[in-house]
Design a protein around this motif. Structure first.
Motif, PDB file in Angstrom:
ATOM      1  N   CYS A 275     -52.987 -78.533  -1.007  1.00  0.00           N
ATOM      2  CA  CYS A 275     -53.194 -77.575   0.091  1.00  0.00           C
ATOM      3  C   CYS A 275     -52.031 -77.638   1.071  1.00  0.00           C
ATOM      4  CB  CYS A 275     -54.518 -77.867   0.805  1.00  0.00           C
ATOM      5  SG  CYS A 275     -54.479 -79.369   1.788  1.00  0.00           S
ATOM      6  N   PRO A 276     -51.893 -76.622   1.930  1.00  0.00           N
ATOM      7  CA  PRO A 276     -50.838 -76.683   2.937  1.00  0.00           C
ATOM      8  C   PRO A 276     -51.052 -77.851   3.889  1.00  0.00           C
ATOM      9  CG  PRO A 276     -51.794 -74.471   2.809  1.00  0.00           C
ATOM     10  CD  PRO A 276     -52.667 -75.366   1.993  1.00  0.00           C
ATOM     11  N   VAL A 277     -49.940 -78.419   4.358  1.00  0.00           N
ATOM     12  CA  VAL A 277     -49.971 -79.493   5.353  1.00  0.00           C
ATOM     13  C   VAL A 277     -49.171 -79.039   6.573  1.00  0.00           C
ATOM     14  CG1 VAL A 277     -49.280 -81.871   5.877  1.00  0.00           C
ATOM     15  CG2 VAL A 277     -50.189 -81.307   3.608  1.00  0.00           C
ATOM     16  N   LEU A 278     -49.784 -79.133   7.746  1.00  0.00           N
ATOM     17  CA  LEU A 278     -49.094 -78.811   8.989  1.00  0.00           C
ATOM     18  C   LEU A 278     -48.824 -80.104   9.743  1.00  0.00           C
ATOM     19  CD1 LEU A 278     -51.451 -76.458   8.482  1.00  0.00           C
ATOM     20  CD2 LEU A 278     -50.327 -75.501  10.477  1.00  0.00           C
ATOM     21  N   ALA A 279     -47.787 -80.076  10.573  1.00  0.00           N
ATOM     22  CA  ALA A 279     -47.464 -81.258  11.375  1.00  0.00           C
ATOM     23  C   ALA A 279     -47.810 -80.983  12.826  1.00  0.00           C
ATOM     24  CB  ALA A 279     -45.987 -81.590  11.247  1.00  0.00           C
ATOM     25  N   ALA A 280     -48.370 -81.993  13.494  1.00  0.00           N
ATOM     26  CA  ALA A 280     -48.695 -81.871  14.924  1.00  0.00           C
ATOM     27  C   ALA A 280     -48.212 -83.120  15.640  1.00  0.00           C
ATOM     28  CB  ALA A 280     -50.201 -81.726  15.123  1.00  0.00           C
ATOM     29  N   GLY A 281     -47.752 -82.927  16.879  1.00  0.00           N
ATOM     30  CA  GLY A 281     -47.356 -84.074  17.687  1.00  0.00           C
ATOM     31  C   GLY A 281     -45.893 -84.028  18.044  1.00  0.00           C
ATOM     32  N   GLY A 282     -45.603 -83.640  19.271  1.00  0.00           N
ATOM     33  CA  GLY A 282     -44.229 -83.677  19.760  1.00  0.00           C
ATOM     34  C   GLY A 282     -43.411 -82.430  19.486  1.00  0.00           C
ATOM     35  N   VAL A 283     -44.014 -81.434  18.819  1.00  0.00           N
ATOM     36  CA  VAL A 283     -43.270 -80.198  18.535  1.00  0.00           C
ATOM     37  C   VAL A 283     -43.433 -79.256  19.727  1.00  0.00           C
ATOM     38  CG1 VAL A 283     -43.028 -78.212  16.995  1.00  0.00           C
ATOM     39  CG2 VAL A 283     -43.656 -80.454  16.063  1.00  0.00           C
ATOM     40  N   VAL A 284     -42.312 -78.863  20.321  1.00  0.00           N
ATOM     41  CA  VAL A 284     -42.389 -77.962  21.476  1.00  0.00           C
ATOM     42  C   VAL A 284     -41.402 -76.809  21.381  1.00  0.00           C
ATOM     43  CG1 VAL A 284     -43.241 -79.711  23.109  1.00  0.00           C
ATOM     44  CG2 VAL A 284     -40.785 -79.391  22.842  1.00  0.00           C
ATOM     45  N   ASP A 285     -40.566 -76.797  20.339  1.00  0.00           N
ATOM     46  CA  ASP A 285     -39.583 -75.710  20.249  1.00  0.00           C
ATOM     47  C   ASP A 285     -39.188 -75.460  18.796  1.00  0.00           C
ATOM     48  OD1 ASP A 285     -37.900 -77.807  19.632  1.00  0.00           O
ATOM     49  OD2 ASP A 285     -36.956 -77.873  21.611  1.00  0.00           O
ATOM     50  N   ALA A 286     -38.209 -74.542  18.619  1.00  0.00           N
ATOM     51  CA  ALA A 286     -37.802 -74.143  17.267  1.00  0.00           C
ATOM     52  C   ALA A 286     -37.202 -75.307  16.491  1.00  0.00           C
ATOM     53  CB  ALA A 286     -36.792 -72.994  17.360  1.00  0.00           C
ATOM     54  N   ARG A 287     -36.528 -76.204  17.213  1.00  0.00           N
ATOM     55  CA  ARG A 287     -35.951 -77.360  16.510  1.00  0.00           C
ATOM     56  C   ARG A 287     -37.046 -78.186  15.846  1.00  0.00           C
ATOM     57  NH1 ARG A 287     -32.753 -80.151  21.322  1.00  0.00           N
ATOM     58  NH2 ARG A 287     -34.770 -79.748  22.283  1.00  0.00           N
ATOM     59  N   GLY A 288     -38.147 -78.371  16.551  1.00  0.00           N
ATOM     60  CA  GLY A 288     -39.267 -79.133  15.998  1.00  0.00           C
ATOM     61  C   GLY A 288     -39.865 -78.428  14.787  1.00  0.00           C
ATOM     62  N   LEU A 289     -40.028 -77.108  14.905  1.00  0.00           N
ATOM     63  CA  LEU A 289     -40.588 -76.350  13.778  1.00  0.00           C
ATOM     64  C   LEU A 289     -39.654 -76.427  12.569  1.00  0.00           C
ATOM     65  CD1 LEU A 289     -42.481 -74.344  12.376  1.00  0.00           C
ATOM     66  CD2 LEU A 289     -41.436 -72.493  13.708  1.00  0.00           C
ATOM     67  N   ALA A 290     -38.350 -76.276  12.810  1.00  0.00           N
ATOM     68  CA  ALA A 290     -37.388 -76.338  11.696  1.00  0.00           C
ATOM     69  C   ALA A 290     -37.381 -77.733  11.080  1.00  0.00           C
ATOM     70  CB  ALA A 290     -35.991 -75.961  12.202  1.00  0.00           C
ATOM     71  N   ALA A 291     -37.428 -78.754  11.931  1.00  0.00           N
ATOM     72  CA  ALA A 291     -37.394 -80.136  11.422  1.00  0.00           C
ATOM     73  C   ALA A 291     -38.626 -80.427  10.561  1.00  0.00           C
ATOM     74  CB  ALA A 291     -37.316 -81.118  12.591  1.00  0.00           C
TER      75      ALA A 291
ATOM     76  N   THR B 294     -40.419 -78.275   9.006  1.00  0.00           N
ATOM     77  CA  THR B 294     -40.291 -77.477   7.777  1.00  0.00           C
ATOM     78  C   THR B 294     -39.347 -78.184   6.802  1.00  0.00           C
ATOM     79  OG1 THR B 294     -40.588 -75.499   9.138  1.00  0.00           O
ATOM     80  CG2 THR B 294     -39.789 -75.150   6.892  1.00  0.00           C
ATOM     81  N   ALA B 295     -38.262 -78.744   7.325  1.00  0.00           N
ATOM     82  CA  ALA B 295     -37.316 -79.471   6.463  1.00  0.00           C
ATOM     83  C   ALA B 295     -37.966 -80.702   5.837  1.00  0.00           C
ATOM     84  CB  ALA B 295     -36.080 -79.870   7.266  1.00  0.00           C
ATOM     85  N   LEU B 296     -38.944 -81.285   6.556  1.00  0.00           N
ATOM     86  CA  LEU B 296     -39.666 -82.445   5.998  1.00  0.00           C
ATOM     87  C   LEU B 296     -40.671 -82.023   4.928  1.00  0.00           C
ATOM     88  CD1 LEU B 296     -40.516 -84.553   9.194  1.00  0.00           C
ATOM     89  CD2 LEU B 296     -38.889 -85.154   7.406  1.00  0.00           C
ATOM     90  N   GLY B 297     -40.887 -80.724   4.806  1.00  0.00           N
ATOM     91  CA  GLY B 297     -41.810 -80.229   3.793  1.00  0.00           C
ATOM     92  C   GLY B 297     -43.105 -79.674   4.345  1.00  0.00           C
ATOM     93  N   ALA B 298     -43.252 -79.668   5.694  1.00  0.00           N
ATOM     94  CA  ALA B 298     -44.503 -79.148   6.275  1.00  0.00           C
ATOM     95  C   ALA B 298     -44.556 -77.628   6.116  1.00  0.00           C
ATOM     96  CB  ALA B 298     -44.589 -79.520   7.754  1.00  0.00           C
ATOM     97  N   ASP B 299     -45.773 -77.123   6.009  1.00  0.00           N
ATOM     98  CA  ASP B 299     -45.965 -75.674   5.854  1.00  0.00           C
ATOM     99  C   ASP B 299     -46.084 -74.978   7.198  1.00  0.00           C
ATOM    100  OD1 ASP B 299     -46.161 -75.437   2.885  1.00  0.00           O
ATOM    101  OD2 ASP B 299     -47.709 -76.945   3.250  1.00  0.00           O
TER     102      ASP B 299
ATOM    103  N   ALA C 288     -38.253 -67.018  15.066  1.00  0.00           N
ATOM    104  CA  ALA C 288     -36.937 -66.430  14.794  1.00  0.00           C
ATOM    105  C   ALA C 288     -35.843 -67.494  14.852  1.00  0.00           C
ATOM    106  CB  ALA C 288     -36.655 -65.315  15.804  1.00  0.00           C
ATOM    107  N   GLU C 289     -35.924 -68.360  15.875  1.00  0.00           N
ATOM    108  CA  GLU C 289     -34.900 -69.414  16.017  1.00  0.00           C
ATOM    109  C   GLU C 289     -34.985 -70.425  14.876  1.00  0.00           C
ATOM    110  OE1 GLU C 289     -34.425 -71.632  19.745  1.00  0.00           O
ATOM    111  OE2 GLU C 289     -34.965 -69.783  20.764  1.00  0.00           O
ATOM    112  N   ALA C 290     -36.189 -70.770  14.473  1.00  0.00           N
ATOM    113  CA  ALA C 290     -36.347 -71.753  13.386  1.00  0.00           C
ATOM    114  C   ALA C 290     -35.768 -71.180  12.092  1.00  0.00           C
ATOM    115  CB  ALA C 290     -37.818 -72.118  13.200  1.00  0.00           C
ATOM    116  N   LYS C 291     -35.984 -69.889  11.878  1.00  0.00           N
ATOM    117  CA  LYS C 291     -35.412 -69.256  10.670  1.00  0.00           C
ATOM    118  C   LYS C 291     -33.894 -69.339  10.712  1.00  0.00           C
ATOM    119  CE  LYS C 291     -38.816 -65.919   9.149  1.00  0.00           C
ATOM    120  NZ  LYS C 291     -39.304 -64.552   9.328  1.00  0.00           N
ATOM    121  N   ALA C 292     -33.323 -69.094  11.893  1.00  0.00           N
ATOM    122  CA  ALA C 292     -31.858 -69.152  12.023  1.00  0.00           C
ATOM    123  C   ALA C 292     -31.370 -70.578  11.744  1.00  0.00           C
ATOM    124  CB  ALA C 292     -31.443 -68.686  13.421  1.00  0.00           C
TER     125      ALA C 292
END
Ligand code: FMN
Length: 369
Positions: A225-241, A243-248, A360-364
């Motif tokens: 199933c999809p896995v989401l990450a929570a904790g300490g994410v507040v901006d696009a850098r966190g979302l991109a990071a 995602t790079a770790l494999g989170a959905d 949009a920023e995370a995609k960039a």
């Protein structure tokens, strides 16, 4: 290869942007939930301690404001679902807790007391019945894992079930019970630790950092199933990071507290976006471990060594004090929940803008723009 941002959650939950806004009592009001869902994320309403009629009314309010998927959250903690009997709490524990609260009561002209709090109404099952009756799009379980029967009841009405957990073992158990997505809650998270039973000591309750927990969870259940990450994410850098770790996708709480539509008091939003933002884990406000901005109360509680009352009885014992502090807009004697990512926040945006701009920023950043 990094997956296209949000593809799997789009398939599973029907959302366009892989950002989930946490259910947060008093904060995740229908206006915030609808703003997030209308921007393509998943807004999640909080229903803990709401009476069944209030849960139904809030669901209908969200439905009036969006035709996009949204969620409703509740805690499934053993001691919250079945409230402890006040008479079962040892006298010395009640007196020890009340003694710390008594140090602060005079500030609001409240009488001191060494009494035990009254029994708490058990509202969780009634709220779950309303959610099933309303056939909500997504049920969000926190602070405890739904059993297989409950998941099945939601599935029968077409509701997806997402479950927030703080350990890989709990993630595996949630998926075994039929959860459609798992949220890995790292130690950076604001608010309560997502365990179904209370850990006695702060060290055990702290948990595992998002950077370690998210990939561990993905390795354990990510094929199912999809896995989401929570904790300490507040901006696009966190979302991109993440995602790079494999989170959905990611779930954010603290960032959404400081948005225009959030139900948090202006003082709380200000405290999250400027000045000293040291956080600590405390069980002194509710009885369960939670990350909050450190204050004179969290310090006094920690140094007292007092034992918190079980379930949410600690919140009941201190309801006069914490309620008066809230009314007076006091920032030391009410729980200002915040994750450690709070130090990276400096504005109070509209929630929809935040969701769209982050995606949009995370995609960039990921080269997927
Ligand atoms: C103000 C606030 C209230 C919260 N209330 C709930 C809640 O009612 N139910 C729940 O499952 N989690 C709740 N949480 C925890 C979040 O689901 C999540 O674990 C956390 O916010 C993620 O970390 P972050 O705050 O760094 O984004 C809350 C968090 C905050 C900040």
């Amino acid at each position: 290869m990094i997956r296209p941002l949000g593809a799997r959650l789009h398939e599973e939950l029907g959302i366009e942007v892989p950002i989930v806004q946490s259910g947060m009592a008093g904060v995740a009001v229908p206006e915030l939930v609808a703003a997030v869902s209308n921007a393509g994320g998943l807004g999640v309403m909080a229903s803990l301690r709401l009476k069944p009629d209030a849960v139904r009314a809030a669901i209908r309010e969200v439905r009036d404001a969006t035709d996009k998927p949204f969620g409703v959250n509740i805690w499934l903690h053993d001691d919250v679902r079945t409230s402890p009997d006040p008479a079962s709490i040892p006298d010395d524990v009640v007196r020890g807790s009340q003694a710390v609260l008594n140090e602060f009561r005079p500030q609001f002209d409240l009488p001191t007391t060494l009494e035990r709090p009254p029994a708490q109404a058990d509202l969780v099952d009634a709220a779950l019945d309303v959610m099933i009756d309303e056939a909500i799009p997504v049920f969000s379980a926190g602070v405890g894992i739904p059993d297989a029967d409950l998941v099945e009841r939601f599935h029968q009405v077409g509701t997806k079930v997402v479950c927030m957990v703080a350990t890989v073992e709990d993630g595996i158990a949630a998926v075994a019970n039929g959860a459609d997505a798992v949220i890995a809650q790292g130690s950076e998270s604001g608010g309560h630790r997502s365990y179904g039973q209370k850990h006695r000591h702060e060290n055990e309750a702290t948990g595992i950092s998002s950077l370690v927990l998210a990939p561990s969870m993905i390795d354990a259940v990510g094929t199912e199933c999809p896995v989401l990450a929570a904790g300490g994410v507040v901006d696009a850098r966190g979302l991109a990071a993440m995602t790079a770790l494999g989170a959905d996708g990611v779930l954010m709480g603290t960032r959404f507290v400081a948005t225009k539509e959030s139900g948090a008091a202006p003082m709380w939003k200000e405290r999250l976006t400027s000045g000293d933002r040291t956080t600590s884990l405390t069980d002194g406000f509710t009885g369960q471990w939670a990350r909050v901005l450190s204050t004179s109360f969290t310090e006094a509680w920690a140094s007292s060594g007092a034992e918190a009352l079980p379930g949410l009885m600690q919140a009941a014992a201190g309801s006069d004090l914490f309620g008066a502090a809230k009314k007076a807009n006091d920032d030391q004697l009410q729980p200002l929940y915040a994750g450690t990512g709070v130090t990276q926040m400096s504005d109070v945006p509209a929630a929809g803008d935040l969701v769209r701009e982050m995606a949009a920023e995370a995609k960039a950043i990921l080269g997927q723009a």
